[in-house]
Design an enzyme around this catalytic site. Structure first.
Site, PDB file in Angstrom:
ATOM      1  N   GLY A 206       0.826  -1.197   0.000  1.00 29.26           N
ATOM      2  CA  GLY A 206       0.000   0.000   0.000  1.00 29.26           C
ATOM      3  C   GLY A 206       0.859   1.245   0.000  1.00 29.26           C
ATOM      4  O   GLY A 206       0.355   2.360   0.001  1.00 29.26           O
TER       5      GLY A 206
ATOM      6  N   LYS B  57       6.637   2.831  -3.085  1.00 32.83           N
ATOM      7  CA  LYS B  57       7.022   1.530  -3.650  1.00 32.83           C
ATOM      8  C   LYS B  57       6.225   1.232  -4.920  1.00 32.83           C
ATOM      9  O   LYS B  57       6.765   0.699  -5.887  1.00 32.83           O
ATOM     10  CB  LYS B  57       6.808   0.412  -2.630  1.00 32.83           C
TER      11      LYS B  57
ATOM     12  N   GLU C   6      -0.618  -8.303   8.023  1.00 31.83           N
ATOM     13  CA  GLU C   6       0.123  -8.039   9.254  1.00 31.83           C
ATOM     14  C   GLU C   6       1.537  -8.591   9.091  1.00 31.83           C
ATOM     15  O   GLU C   6       1.727  -9.753   8.729  1.00 31.83           O
ATOM     16  CB  GLU C   6      -0.572  -8.707  10.443  1.00 31.83           C
TER      17      GLU C   6
ATOM     18  N   ASP D 244       9.470  -6.365   0.700  1.00 31.45           N
ATOM     19  CA  ASP D 244       9.724  -5.916   2.065  1.00 31.45           C
ATOM     20  C   ASP D 244      11.130  -5.362   2.052  1.00 31.45           C
ATOM     21  O   ASP D 244      12.053  -5.993   1.525  1.00 31.45           O
ATOM     22  CB  ASP D 244       9.571  -7.024   3.108  1.00 31.45           C
TER      23      ASP D 244
ATOM     24  N   PHE E  87      11.700   8.649  -1.442  1.00 33.14           N
ATOM     25  CA  PHE E  87      10.811   8.612  -0.284  1.00 33.14           C
ATOM     26  C   PHE E  87      11.556   7.974   0.876  1.00 33.14           C
ATOM     27  O   PHE E  87      12.696   7.534   0.735  1.00 33.14           O
ATOM     28  CB  PHE E  87       9.513   7.850  -0.613  1.00 33.14           C
TER      29      PHE E  87
END
Length: 197
Positions: free
Chosen positions: A9, A13, A40, A69, A154
């Site tokens: 989200g 990315k 999660e 990730d 970012f």
């Protein structure tokens, strides 16, 4: 064209990966566009969290999934913030709050001990039960600055100085960053693996 859900989200990315994947013939759809909430992140490593995110998105959408990730590992902090990079200053912290906390944490660390590395793990699952996910890792070495510089990128990009280029990651053009970055490296490995699959 194969539709693939991008299990993140994070708008930074999404932008970065969509630009890198544009020429590969994959129709990339962000999970938020499909109404998928974030998984999660209960893993203890970038690899575990990327697999959790990809599996979650693939289960809900029925589509193949790519998950990322990634984070920043600071040598002087034993690898922190690491998997907690996006929530270093708290669960709802902004990029600026995370960056400010890191600068405060390392303010007394001497220049010669400010080494850091960005890490990115990309996972591709063909389906939710895929027993052999494709896992690719990229890393990017740099040094933490004492203050922000640059307006691109970012996250921690404004304080991640790349000595070979003489700029922070936030001062690089998109093309320069894609050619050098941890995410660019991981994605090139993933694309090679997909071509050979």
């Amino acid at each position: 064209m194969q539709k693939v859900v991008l299990a993140t989200g994070n708008p930074g990315k999404v932008r970065e990966l969509a630009s890198l994947l544009a020429d590969f013939g994959l129709d990339i759809v962000a999970q938020t566009e499909l109404g998928v909430d974030s998984a999660e992140e209960t893993g203890l490593t970038f690899i575990e969290n990327a697999i959790l995110k990809a599996r979650h998105a693939a289960q809900i959408t029925g589509l193949p999934a790519i998950a990322d990730d990634s984070g920043l590992a600071v040598d002087a902090l034993g690898g922190a913030p690491g998997i907690y990079s996006a929530r270093y200053a708290g669960a709802e912290a902004s990029d600026q709050q995370n960056l400010d906390k890191l600068l405060l944490t390392v303010k007394d660390v001497p220049d010669e001990q400010r080494r850091a590395s960005f890490h990115c793990v990309l996972v591709y699952l063909r389906h939710a039960e895929d027993p052999t996910p494709i896992v690719c890792h990229g890393s990017w070495q740099g040094v933490l600055t004492h203050q922000s510089s640059g307006s691109g990128g970012f996250g921690y990009d404004p304080i991640f100085f790349v000595p070979e280029l003489g700029k922070t990651a936030a001062e690089l053009t998109r093309e320069e960053k894609n050619a050098q970055s941890h995410r660019g490296q991981a994605l090139r490995l993933l694309l090679d693996a997909l071509r050979n699959a």
